[in-house]
Design a protein around this motif. Structure first.
Motif, PDB file in Angstrom:
ATOM      1  N   VAL A  29       0.977  -1.227   0.077  1.00 41.75           N
ATOM      2  CA  VAL A  29      -0.164  -0.108  -0.111  1.00 41.75           C
ATOM      3  C   VAL A  29       0.796   1.327   0.120  1.00 41.75           C
ATOM      4  CG1 VAL A  29      -1.603   1.415   1.372  1.00 41.75           C
ATOM      5  CG2 VAL A  29      -1.949  -1.089   0.906  1.00 41.75           C
ATOM      6  N   ARG A  30       1.741   1.146   0.938  1.00 45.42           N
ATOM      7  CA  ARG A  30       2.849   2.622   1.108  1.00 45.42           C
ATOM      8  C   ARG A  30       3.428   2.569  -0.494  1.00 45.42           C
ATOM      9  NH1 ARG A  30       4.614   0.575   6.415  1.00 45.42           N
ATOM     10  NH2 ARG A  30       3.606   1.728   7.927  1.00 45.42           N
ATOM     11  N   GLN A  31       3.829   1.669  -1.214  1.00 52.47           N
ATOM     12  CA  GLN A  31       4.583   1.608  -2.331  1.00 52.47           C
ATOM     13  C   GLN A  31       3.484   2.126  -3.424  1.00 52.47           C
ATOM     14  OE1 GLN A  31       7.438  -1.421  -3.425  1.00 52.47           O
ATOM     15  NE2 GLN A  31       5.983  -1.729  -5.447  1.00 52.47           N
ATOM     16  N   ALA A  32       2.362   1.759  -3.391  1.00 50.72           N
ATOM     17  CA  ALA A  32       1.225   2.123  -4.386  1.00 50.72           C
ATOM     18  C   ALA A  32       1.058   3.721  -4.295  1.00 50.72           C
ATOM     19  CB  ALA A  32      -0.035   1.415  -4.127  1.00 50.72           C
ATOM     20  N   LEU A  33       0.953   4.006  -2.930  1.00 50.58           N
ATOM     21  CA  LEU A  33       0.724   5.377  -2.628  1.00 50.58           C
ATOM     22  C   LEU A  33       1.860   6.376  -2.914  1.00 50.58           C
ATOM     23  CD1 LEU A  33      -1.525   5.437   0.512  1.00 50.58           C
ATOM     24  CD2 LEU A  33      -2.099   5.791  -1.535  1.00 50.58           C
ATOM     25  N   GLU A  34       3.013   5.733  -3.033  1.00 50.29           N
ATOM     26  CA  GLU A  34       4.060   6.603  -3.140  1.00 50.29           C
ATOM     27  C   GLU A  34       4.065   6.788  -4.895  1.00 50.29           C
ATOM     28  OE1 GLU A  34       7.897   8.611  -3.360  1.00 50.29           O
ATOM     29  OE2 GLU A  34       6.268   8.689  -1.654  1.00 50.29           O
ATOM     30  N   LYS A  35       3.891   5.649  -5.681  1.00 46.52           N
ATOM     31  CA  LYS A  35       3.846   5.690  -7.012  1.00 46.52           C
ATOM     32  C   LYS A  35       2.564   6.656  -7.367  1.00 46.52           C
ATOM     33  CE  LYS A  35       4.997   1.109  -8.123  1.00 46.52           C
ATOM     34  NZ  LYS A  35       4.540  -0.355  -8.508  1.00 46.52           N
ATOM     35  N   ARG A  36       1.538   6.838  -6.854  1.00 49.88           N
ATOM     36  CA  ARG A  36       0.542   7.746  -7.181  1.00 49.88           C
ATOM     37  C   ARG A  36       1.122   9.034  -6.853  1.00 49.88           C
ATOM     38  NH1 ARG A  36      -3.276  10.221  -3.474  1.00 49.88           N
ATOM     39  NH2 ARG A  36      -5.129  10.634  -4.550  1.00 49.88           N
ATOM     40  N   ARG A  37       1.513   9.340  -5.728  1.00 53.24           N
ATOM     41  CA  ARG A  37       2.160  10.552  -5.234  1.00 53.24           C
ATOM     42  C   ARG A  37       3.031  11.160  -6.484  1.00 53.24           C
ATOM     43  NH1 ARG A  37       6.564  13.151  -3.473  1.00 53.24           N
ATOM     44  NH2 ARG A  37       7.649  11.194  -3.301  1.00 53.24           N
ATOM     45  N   LEU A  38       3.947  10.383  -6.933  1.00 54.18           N
ATOM     46  CA  LEU A  38       4.987  10.634  -8.030  1.00 54.18           C
ATOM     47  C   LEU A  38       4.254  10.824  -9.353  1.00 54.18           C
ATOM     48  CD1 LEU A  38       7.726   8.294  -7.191  1.00 54.18           C
ATOM     49  CD2 LEU A  38       7.811  10.778  -6.775  1.00 54.18           C
TER      50      LEU A  38
END
Length: 359
Positions: free
Chosen positions: A117-126
């Motif tokens: 989830v953290r990784q997905a949200l980081e991708k979304r942020r970028l």
């Protein structure tokens, strides 16, 4: 997961026990969680309130496999993490190709869900930051391009006025034509954007005379046919001068090229007739002729406005658009107030514009 507000999450799974586990886990991570038992319920929830994150099983009784592409199509800013069986490699690859930012394999560990989830949200942020950067960059490029265009127009206007200023008979002509044209255009119902482009086109309509021999331009006698045709080249020359930076503003270029066309098809440079002549150019044709006739020349004195108005009426339908002539007559009903004074101070206005745009 920290921020000014709790991020919203929608957990979608047809197994209530597994759905509750995921919801509790993500609530513990700071999410405001909602739940849905299948794809249709999920879409209804998202329609009611969109979510920052969707965690969804692939295999469900309704909308099996179709929830992901629908979410990506309708809510592209939502991060999607799919839950799939550990052995279902094809499904995992399909999820990623359809726009899921990550996937979790079942049976899952708490730490694995947190990391994915953290990784997905980081991708979304970028992704969102990159999109905002691109949009801001495009806006900056557009602003800079418009500024360059404005400086170019101001520079060319200054050249046009400097050219007119060399001849006491044509001094202020373009500024007066622009003033007449915008007044008539308002009477004809043109909108603000069209009015501004018409004004610029009217101010620049004779800029191509930069390329006309001065001996012909200032000849104090009747022109020969060859000299007349040489002067008429200023329409095409002007268009060529302006096109490099004004190609996305065709109305301006149309005024410059077509203001010597005639509605009967006998004009220059293209022999256009009637409505084939751009409307803005038809307006400038009338007011250009009025100003030229009411202004003195080396070979004749200025003509009185009533006589010029009679000439416009006589040529309506042949040289001039009758609707434009009528609008001119309505707009300037008091002929004793004509010709108008040259808008002043022309040079000071251009200098001020250059200074303002350069800041």
């Amino acid at each position: 997961m920290s921020g000014d507000r709790a991020m919203s999450c929608l957990v979608v799974d047809d197994e209530p026990h597994l759905r509750s586990i995921l919801a509790r886990l993500l609530t513990g991570e700071g999410f405001a969680c909602r739940q849905a038992g299948n794809g249709r319920e999920a879409l209804a929830e998202l329609e009611r309130v969109p979510a920052d994150l969707v965690v969804s099983d692939i295999r469900m009784p309704e909308m099996d496999g179709m929830l992901l592409p629908e979410v990506r199509r309708r809510w592209p800013d939502t991060a999607v993490v799919m839950v799939t069986a550990v052995s279902d490699v094809k499904s995992a690859i399909w999820c990623l190709t359809q726009g899921a930012l990550d996937y979790v394999a079942k049976p899952f560990q708490v730490e694995d869900v947190q990391a994915r989830v953290r990784q997905a949200l980081e991708k979304r942020r970028l992704i969102l930051e990159n999109r905002d950067y691109q949009q801001n960059l495009e806006r900056k490029v557009d602003v800079q391009a418009r500024r360059i265009e404005e400086l170019f127009v101001v520079g060319v206007q200054s050249l046009a006025h400097a050219l007119e200023a060399k001849d006491p008979y044509t001094r202020g002509h373009s500024a007066r034509v622009a003033s007449y044209a915008t007044t008539v255009a308002r009477a004809l119902g043109l909108d603000a954007a069209a009015l501004e482009e018409l004004r610029i086109g009217a101010e620049l309509h004779d800029v191509g005379k930069i390329g006309v021999r001065e001996s012909v331009l200032n000849k104090p006698a009747k022109l020969t046919e060859d000299e007349y045709l040489h002067i008429m080249e200023h329409t095409v020359i002007g268009e060529k001068i302006l096109t490099p930076l004004l190609k996305d503003r065709p109305r301006i270029l149309q005024v410059v090229r077509s203001h010597h066309e005639r509605v009967d098809g006998g004009g220059l440079p293209d022999g256009l007739a009637g409505e084939a002549i751009p409307f803005a150019a038809r307006i400038v044709t009338v007011v250009d002729a009025f100003d030229a006739m009411t202004t003195g020349r080396a070979y004749r004195p200025p003509l009185p406005p009533p006589s010029v108005m009679d000439e416009l009426r006589k040529e309506a339908g042949r040289q001039f658009d009758p609707a434009v002539v009528a609008a001119f007559e309505r707009s300037f009903a008091d002929l004793t107030a004509l010709p108008i004074a040259t808008p002043i101070p022309v040079g000071a206005l251009h200098d001020a514009a250059v200074a303002a745009l350069s800041r």
